[in-house]
Write a protein that holds these residues in place. Sequence first.
Motif, short mmCIF file in Angstrom:
data_model
loop_
_atom_site.label_atom_id
_atom_site.label_comp_id
_atom_site.label_asym_id
_atom_site.label_seq_id
_atom_site.Cartn_x
_atom_site.Cartn_y
_atom_site.Cartn_z
N LEU A 112 70.33 82.03 72.50
CA LEU A 112 71.71 82.37 72.93
C LEU A 112 72.51 80.90 72.83
O LEU A 112 71.71 79.78 73.27
N LYS A 113 73.72 81.18 72.70
CA LYS A 113 74.53 80.18 72.54
C LYS A 113 75.40 79.90 73.77
O LYS A 113 75.88 80.69 74.60
N SER A 114 75.40 78.60 74.47
CA SER A 114 76.04 78.38 75.86
C SER A 114 77.41 78.11 75.72
O SER A 114 77.92 77.77 74.52
N ILE A 115 78.22 78.46 76.67
CA ILE A 115 79.62 78.07 76.65
C ILE A 115 79.94 76.84 77.31
O ILE A 115 79.49 76.31 78.34
N GLU A 116 80.72 76.07 76.49
CA GLU A 116 80.86 74.60 76.86
C GLU A 116 81.83 74.42 77.68
O GLU A 116 83.09 74.84 77.49
N LEU A 117 81.81 73.91 79.01
CA LEU A 117 83.04 73.80 79.96
C LEU A 117 83.16 72.24 80.07
O LEU A 117 82.11 71.49 80.19
N ASN A 118 84.40 72.05 80.56
CA ASN A 118 84.59 70.61 81.05
C ASN A 118 84.20 70.33 82.24
O ASN A 118 83.79 71.31 83.07
N VAL A 119 83.90 69.14 82.89
CA VAL A 119 83.57 68.72 84.12
C VAL A 119 83.99 69.53 85.20
O VAL A 119 83.45 69.73 86.06
N ASP A 120 85.33 69.84 85.25
CA ASP A 120 86.00 70.48 86.33
C ASP A 120 86.51 71.59 85.62
O ASP A 120 87.72 71.63 85.41
N ASP A 121 85.91 72.69 85.64
CA ASP A 121 86.61 73.99 84.99
C ASP A 121 85.91 75.23 85.76
O ASP A 121 85.59 76.26 85.21
N GLY A 122 86.25 75.09 87.05
CA GLY A 122 85.63 76.21 88.00
C GLY A 122 86.75 77.68 87.72
O GLY A 122 86.16 78.81 87.86
N ALA A 123 87.92 77.26 87.45
CA ALA A 123 88.90 78.39 87.00
C ALA A 123 88.34 79.38 85.88
O ALA A 123 88.53 80.56 85.91
N THR A 124 87.71 78.50 84.88
CA THR A 124 87.02 79.35 83.79
C THR A 124 85.95 80.13 84.40
O THR A 124 85.75 81.36 83.69
N VAL A 125 85.13 79.41 85.08
CA VAL A 125 83.89 80.40 85.67
C VAL A 125 84.41 81.81 86.41
O VAL A 125 83.92 82.80 86.16
N THR A 126 85.35 81.53 87.20
CA THR A 126 85.76 82.60 87.95
C THR A 126 86.46 83.58 86.95
O THR A 126 86.39 85.00 87.24
N ARG A 127 86.98 83.25 85.99
CA ARG A 127 87.70 84.36 85.01
C ARG A 127 86.78 84.96 84.26
O ARG A 127 86.94 86.06 84.12
#
Length: 335
Positions: free
Chosen positions: A214-229
Amino acid sequence: MDQYLLSGDIGGTKTLLCSAVVRGEEVEFHHEHLYDSHQYDDFDAILTDFLERSGCQPVAACLAVAGPIVEQQVHLTNLPWTISAAGIAEKFSIPAVKIINDFEGTAASIEILPQDDLITLQAGKPSSSAMRVVLGAGTGMGVAWLAWRGQYYEPLATEAGHIDFAPTSAIQIELLRYLMVRYHRVSIERLLSGQGLTHIFNFLQTRATEGTHLKSIELNVDDGATVTRLAFEHHYPIALQALDLFVEIYGTYAGNLALAGLCRGGVYIAGGIAPRIIRILQQPGFIEAFCNKGRYSALVRDIPVYVVMNPKAGLLGAGLLAQRMLQHQAVSSRQ
């Protein structure tokens, strides 16, 4: 003669300034402006712009700032700024300047927030004049106590967002070990903040993709908004799981603070993240974790828990404290 008050909510992401005009016993809104904190080299540049825009000369200013206050000076936690009350008073000719922790401002607002700005998670059995606590995850984790002083509640600053993270389950222990590789010491802010939600998501991705293709989604250090979206708009399973774990840790921590202060007057969940995830906070997980205190579970079940929905709570609280500063000045001048 009209007198002007200045209040501010200064954080790592945004700076909100407001002026009010005092006419006799009445205090009226005058001017407000929102700034992107990262676009300015220092706070003086923002204040200069605001005073030009508003056209007022304040007689008192109360600034709620995200950082520890030492002798009325603060180095912001998440910005390379230093703000000094004495420096502002001298440079901008403001007779009375007070710097408070940002969550002191949020805490002060609780007295004047209308009921519509609060969502009840647990009704409990509120005790008038008892200790209160206000906490909130946003860019960081802020905490302030509220102690009754006979006529009003006085906010008391803390740096409780930097106490150690205490895991309460097997998966939380695993999460702690994951973060210790990077940080060695893991504070609660590493979990309960925008970066914290990102850390939890990345940790859960590691577990989910380990040994798979499975391919993981790369997030920046502070990207909580993307997680909630990802959770709310795409129903992405790992994002939903991350929010559940975040809320579980949040509830446990809020319950710990409720016990530490014996906060029978109420626990208030503020900060930028709570209103965005209110539907998750209203599910059983948060209050179950809050009340999971062994022999003291019955005690915390009697403590009211609310979510503060007003995004300007910190500014409102700073404004209230600026009014009290002016009142104290008036009393002192008569003595």
